[in-house]
Design a protein around this motif. Structure first.
Motif, PDB file in Angstrom:
ATOM      1  N   ASP A   8       0.783  -1.119  -0.138  1.00 27.18           N
ATOM      2  CA  ASP A   8      -0.089  -0.150   0.061  1.00 27.18           C
ATOM      3  C   ASP A   8       0.650   1.249   0.043  1.00 27.18           C
ATOM      4  O   ASP A   8       1.319   1.455   1.073  1.00 27.18           O
ATOM      5  N   ARG A   9       1.115   2.004  -1.093  1.00 20.18           N
ATOM      6  CA  ARG A   9       1.986   2.858  -1.278  1.00 20.18           C
ATOM      7  C   ARG A   9       1.414   4.225  -0.564  1.00 20.18           C
ATOM      8  O   ARG A   9       2.223   4.918  -0.121  1.00 20.18           O
ATOM      9  N   ASP A  10       0.213   4.208  -0.367  1.00 22.62           N
ATOM     10  CA  ASP A  10      -0.338   5.481   0.593  1.00 22.62           C
ATOM     11  C   ASP A  10      -0.019   5.240   2.037  1.00 22.62           C
ATOM     12  O   ASP A  10       0.057   6.409   2.619  1.00 22.62           O
ATOM     13  N   VAL A  11       0.176   4.188   2.414  1.00 18.83           N
ATOM     14  CA  VAL A  11       0.662   3.783   3.761  1.00 18.83           C
ATOM     15  C   VAL A  11       1.879   3.672   4.031  1.00 18.83           C
ATOM     16  O   VAL A  11       2.531   4.002   5.025  1.00 18.83           O
ATOM     17  N   CYS A  12       2.932   3.563   3.063  1.00 18.88           N
ATOM     18  CA  CYS A  12       4.385   3.198   3.268  1.00 18.88           C
ATOM     19  C   CYS A  12       4.828   4.445   4.076  1.00 18.88           C
ATOM     20  O   CYS A  12       4.840   5.778   3.290  1.00 18.88           O
ATOM     21  N   ILE A  33       9.347   5.006  -1.943  1.00 18.63           N
ATOM     22  CA  ILE A  33       8.320   4.280  -1.577  1.00 18.63           C
ATOM     23  C   ILE A  33       8.760   2.923  -2.040  1.00 18.63           C
ATOM     24  O   ILE A  33       9.266   2.762  -3.140  1.00 18.63           O
ATOM     25  N   ALA A  59       1.988  -1.331   5.667  1.00 20.30           N
ATOM     26  CA  ALA A  59       1.922  -1.108   4.286  1.00 20.30           C
ATOM     27  C   ALA A  59       1.993  -2.306   3.512  1.00 20.30           C
ATOM     28  O   ALA A  59       1.456  -2.440   2.221  1.00 20.30           O
TER      29      ALA A  59
END
Length: 72
Positions: A8-12, A33, A59
């Protein structure tokens, strides 16, 4: 059973744990990322679960089919 991971790139948060533990599987992209290394080795189930548990941001997510697996 066959499991797979999704990143999950938005959470990394780019902690680098996964890259440090498995540089043959993970690397940072130009935005710092995490992404999979193209052609990297497949991971065994134990490795998948351990990497997901060790990710401080969550992530790395483990799935069986369409269902997310709770690794904790």
């Amino acid at each position: 059973m066959t499991y797979r991971i999704e990143l999950d790139r938005d959470v990394c948060i780019s902690s680098g744990r996964c890259v440090a533990e498995r540089p043959d599987v993970f690397r940072f992209d130009q935005d710092e990322i995490v992404e999979r290394v193209p052609g990297g080795p497949a991971l065994g189930d134990d490795d998948l679960f351990e990497l997901a548990r060790d990710c401080p941001s969550g992530a790395i997510r483990v799935f069986q089919g369409d269902e997310e697996i709770d690794v904790f």
